[in-house]
Scaffold this motif. Structure first.
Motif, PDB file in Angstrom:
ATOM      1  N   LEU A  53       0.845  -1.201   0.000  1.00  0.00           N
ATOM      2  CA  LEU A  53       0.000   0.000   0.000  1.00  0.00           C
ATOM      3  C   LEU A  53       0.878   1.249   0.000  1.00  0.00           C
ATOM      4  N   ALA A  54       0.532   2.206  -0.819  1.00  0.00           N
ATOM      5  CA  ALA A  54       1.274   3.468  -0.873  1.00  0.00           C
ATOM      6  C   ALA A  54       0.362   4.550  -1.441  1.00  0.00           C
ATOM      7  N   GLY A  55       0.644   5.794  -1.061  1.00  0.00           N
ATOM      8  CA  GLY A  55      -0.143   6.905  -1.579  1.00  0.00           C
ATOM      9  C   GLY A  55       0.000   8.132  -0.717  1.00  0.00           C
ATOM     10  N   SER A  56      -1.010   8.993  -0.772  1.00  0.00           N
ATOM     11  CA  SER A  56      -0.956  10.266  -0.059  1.00  0.00           C
ATOM     12  C   SER A  56      -2.349  10.663   0.394  1.00  0.00           C
ATOM     13  N   PHE A  57      -2.393  11.499   1.441  1.00  0.00           N
ATOM     14  CA  PHE A  57      -3.636  12.145   1.869  1.00  0.00           C
ATOM     15  C   PHE A  57      -3.270  13.567   2.254  1.00  0.00           C
ATOM     16  N   GLY A  58      -3.958  14.530   1.629  1.00  0.00           N
ATOM     17  CA  GLY A  58      -3.577  15.921   1.824  1.00  0.00           C
ATOM     18  C   GLY A  58      -2.157  16.142   1.361  1.00  0.00           C
ATOM     19  N   ASP A  59      -1.317  16.714   2.247  1.00  0.00           N
ATOM     20  CA  ASP A  59       0.089  16.947   1.946  1.00  0.00           C
ATOM     21  C   ASP A  59       0.981  15.943   2.663  1.00  0.00           C
TER      22      ASP A  59
END
Length: 708
Positions: free
Chosen positions: A309-315
């Motif tokens: 799992l990898a990614g971003s939320f907001g900054d």
């Protein structure tokens, strides 16, 4: 030929064992069978085999263990050598436990079938025309049987096997899928299909809608390898679903069209708020800003495992693994890593909407939770019902908190949620080269929730801690250590603190302190230190020892004590603050240790609210009344001891032992061992007037247990 020879020949010809007799008999039998076949063919061709309807229904029902019926026209005959089958309003029943009565229905089915394949080998259809077909695929509640496995009750038998189909036309086909454990219901429509020479030749589209745990969704899928599907080969599938403002993409290769077990699927999800995504499966997490995630999903039994799992939320970024177990109770287990967590993205963990924090600030975000004017503690309630509906375990490590003023790094959070009891223990991080360890508990099993806060600060350099607030690191060698222990009740942070009881204490061992004159949230730190310590900040202030302590009762914190001993002054504070209203009412004065006509400082008052503290020089009368509006009793020093611009130099030097031990005001002493009568005792007005019990009086003299 003699008479005897003639008789012998006649006897031989009459013997049934004679070869010629057998050949004639076999020929006659074969001719008879052929005649019967021709006769049957003629009868079937003329009648179209309609008279076989009921026998075929019976045979099929016994073979499948389900009722098979043809409510309309039925035909089964040779045309000329292949079986021709026609059925209108065909239906195949579901097991009795199923939600829908029929596994399959069709308005019209017409097929040419290789007759021999119905006896041996894999069934082969030369052609198939299917109109208005509808299938129902269901699991039972125990997830031990399904409708497409034929046998007793839909278990212990064999799944339906697709025949080989050379040419097919399929129109108006619908499929319903239901899994009561999730629970999931999906109604799908399959685009028209036309195949030639056992090849469909193009992707097959599927569209549909449904609900997952009462959340509506729509989806569009494409079967990229339909030829492999009809030949029971690999099935390349892509799917895009929209649900609760989220978009989920799934891609992978299935061994069969309805088999997802142990199959790695690539999943991507994006949306405005990750909490909306997980709420679909009944899991509550704090709100996030716009997010994008990708992972590999493998279903094994009741567990849905998201790895890589990898990614971003907001900054902020996130990586790790996540497992959702969809058993009798939903359980979420995860191990996550974040390199950088933006402070705005951290706001939801205490109940703020991060979008409002980013656009309008903390006060506006607090107001959006229902908090009153001039408050910053959120009134966002814990999702009690949801917290009781699922369990969770989380280990989250965060490299750095991105913030202008708070130097926080190396965060390590362990979370456990068990039937409504949420524990964040331990929750540790590094702040300004100091270590903070905390244990937080929110137990919603009790009503209202029982909440406990235990936060411990190891020795931390003041210069580094307060560098963002104007403190000069070069001239500050002092450190601070402390502990916050509070217990309260409430389903919001504000309510739990507004009912809180406990103690807050921060100790300043020997060191130096120097500040620059800067502004912070309307509180002028530089001016405050200038008034309290020196007229001119030409050199650091030497601190012998200091204690900033508060006793908290019913959400109101009273100074108990504020006492800082420097080389030239003794700093004393009265008053307190309220978690209920977030009002601050403190008065702090500095008494010189030596007489100096021009070295006296005016008392300094800190007022306002948490969101907007104010700083002002106060009069002796205001000093005496500090904290009265909060219901605190104040033992003001004699007015003659506080004269503007004149310091009599009678400050009592402090015994640093009780200070460094974090003891309450009652235990504080001068260097000569005498009890101090110039510090606030952290009591209410009622208690100061003689209504305090002996047990309470005794407990106040105890040290803050186990802190220092």
């Amino acid at each position: 030929m003699t008479m005897d020879e003639a008789v012998q020949r006649i006897e031989q010809s009459a013997d049934p064992r004679h070869p010629r007799r057998w050949r004639r008999l076999l020929r006659n039998i074969l001719l008879g069978l052929l005649g019967m076949i021709v006769l049957a063919w003629v009868i079937l061709f003329v009648t179209k085999g309609r008279f076989l309807k009921h026998p075929v229904e019976g045979l099929a029902s016994r073979a499948l263990g389900r009722e098979v019926r043809v409510a309309g026209d039925f035909q089964l005959y040779f045309a000329p050598f292949h079986l021709r089958f026609v059925a209108d309003r065909l239906s195949v029943a579901n097991p009795a436990w199923a939600d829908k009565p029929m596994l399959f229905t069709a308005d019209h089915v017409e097929a040419r079938i290789a007759a021999l394949s119905m006896i041996v080998g894999r069934r082969r259809f030369y052609s198939l025309d299917l109109v208005g077909g509808a299938g129902d695929l269901e699991f039972d509640r125990a997830h031990t049987a399904n409708t497409w496995t034929f046998g007793t009750g839909g278990k212990g038998g064999k799944p339906f096997e697709f025949p080989r189909i050379d040419t097919a036309t399929v129109r108006g086909t619908a499929v319903r899928f239901r899994d009561p454990r999730m629970p999931l219901v999906a109604d799908l429509r399959i685009d028209p299909i036309r195949s030639t020479d056992a090849r469909i030749g193009r992707a097959v589209g599927v569209t549909g809608s449904g609900t997952l745990r009462a959340t509506p969704f729509t989806l569009a899928a494409r079967l990229l390898s339909p030829d492999a599907t009809v030949n029971r080969g690999a099935n390349q599938l892509t799917l895009t679903a929209h649900a609760a403002n989220n978009i989920i993409d799934v891609a992978g290769t299935l061994p069969t069209i309805a088999d997802f077990e142990d199959v790695p699927l690539q999943v991507r999800a994006r949306g405005r708020n990750m909490a909306e995504l997980l709420n679909i499966i009944g899991v509550a997490i704090p709100r996030t800003r716009t997010y994008r995630l990708h992972a590999q999903l493998v279903k094994k039994g009741e567990a849905y495992r998201f790895t890589r799992l990898a990614g971003s939320f907001g900054d902020s970024d996130v990586a790790g693994r996540l497992t959702v177990t969809n058993g009798a109770r939903v359980r979420l287990d995860s191990a996550l890593t974040t390199r950088t967590l933006d402070i705005v993205d951290a706001a939801p963990f205490i109940g703020y909407n991060p979008d409002i924090v980013a656009a309008q600030g903390v006060s506006a975000a607090a107001a959006a939770t229902g908090a009153g004017p001039q408050r910053i503690l959120p009134d966002a309630a814990l999702p009690v019902a949801t917290m009781r509906a699922f369990d969770a375990g989380l280990r989250w490590t965060i490299g750095r908190l991105r913030s202008k003023n708070l130097p926080i790094s190396d965060m390590d959070l362990t979370l456990a949620l068990d039937r409504g009891r949420l524990a964040l223990s331990p929750f540790t991080f590094t702040m300004a080269r100091g270590h903070v360890a905390s244990d937080l508990l929110f137990d919603t099993r009790q009503r209202p929730s029982f909440d406990r806060y235990d936060i411990r600060l190891s020795p931390t350099p003041l210069g580094h801690l307060l560098a963002g607030y104007g403190v000069a690191e070069a001239g500050t060698s002092g450190i601070v250590r402390g502990r916050i222990q509070l217990e309260g009740r409430g389903d919001t942070i504000h309510d739990s603190l507004a009912t809180g009881h406990g103690r807050i204490a921060f100790v300043l061992p020997a060191g130096s302190f120097w500040t620059r004159n800067v502004q912070l949230a309307e509180l002028d730190v530089g001016t405050f230190v200038q008034k309290m310590f020196e007229h001119k900040l030409e050199k650091p202030v030497t601190i012998n020892c200091g204690l900033i302590g508060f006793t908290v009762r019913d959400g109101v914190a009273a100074a108990d004590p504020i006492l800082i001993d420097t080389s030239k002054n003794v700093i004393l504070g009265r008053g307190g603050f309220s978690f209920r209203t977030e009002a601050i009412d403190l008065a702090i004065r500095a008494d010189g240790k030596k007489f100096s006509l021009f070295s006296g400082q005016s008392p300094v008052g800190i007022g306002g609210h948490f969101a907007a503290p104010t700083l002002a020089v106060v009069s002796p009368q205001l000093l005496g009344r500090a904290g009265a509006g909060l219901g605190l009793a104040i033992l003001a020093a004699p007015p003659a001891a506080i004269l503007a611009f004149i310091d009599p130099g009678d400050a009592k030097a402090t015994a640093c032992g009780p200070v460094l031990a974090g003891a309450t005001a009652a235990a504080q002493r001068t260097t000569k061992g005498a009890p101090r009568d110039d510090v606030g005792h952290g009591t209410t007005a009622k208690e100061e007037n003689g209504h305090k019990s002996g047990g309470e009086r005794k407990s106040q003299r105890k040290k803050f247990l186990g802190i220092f």
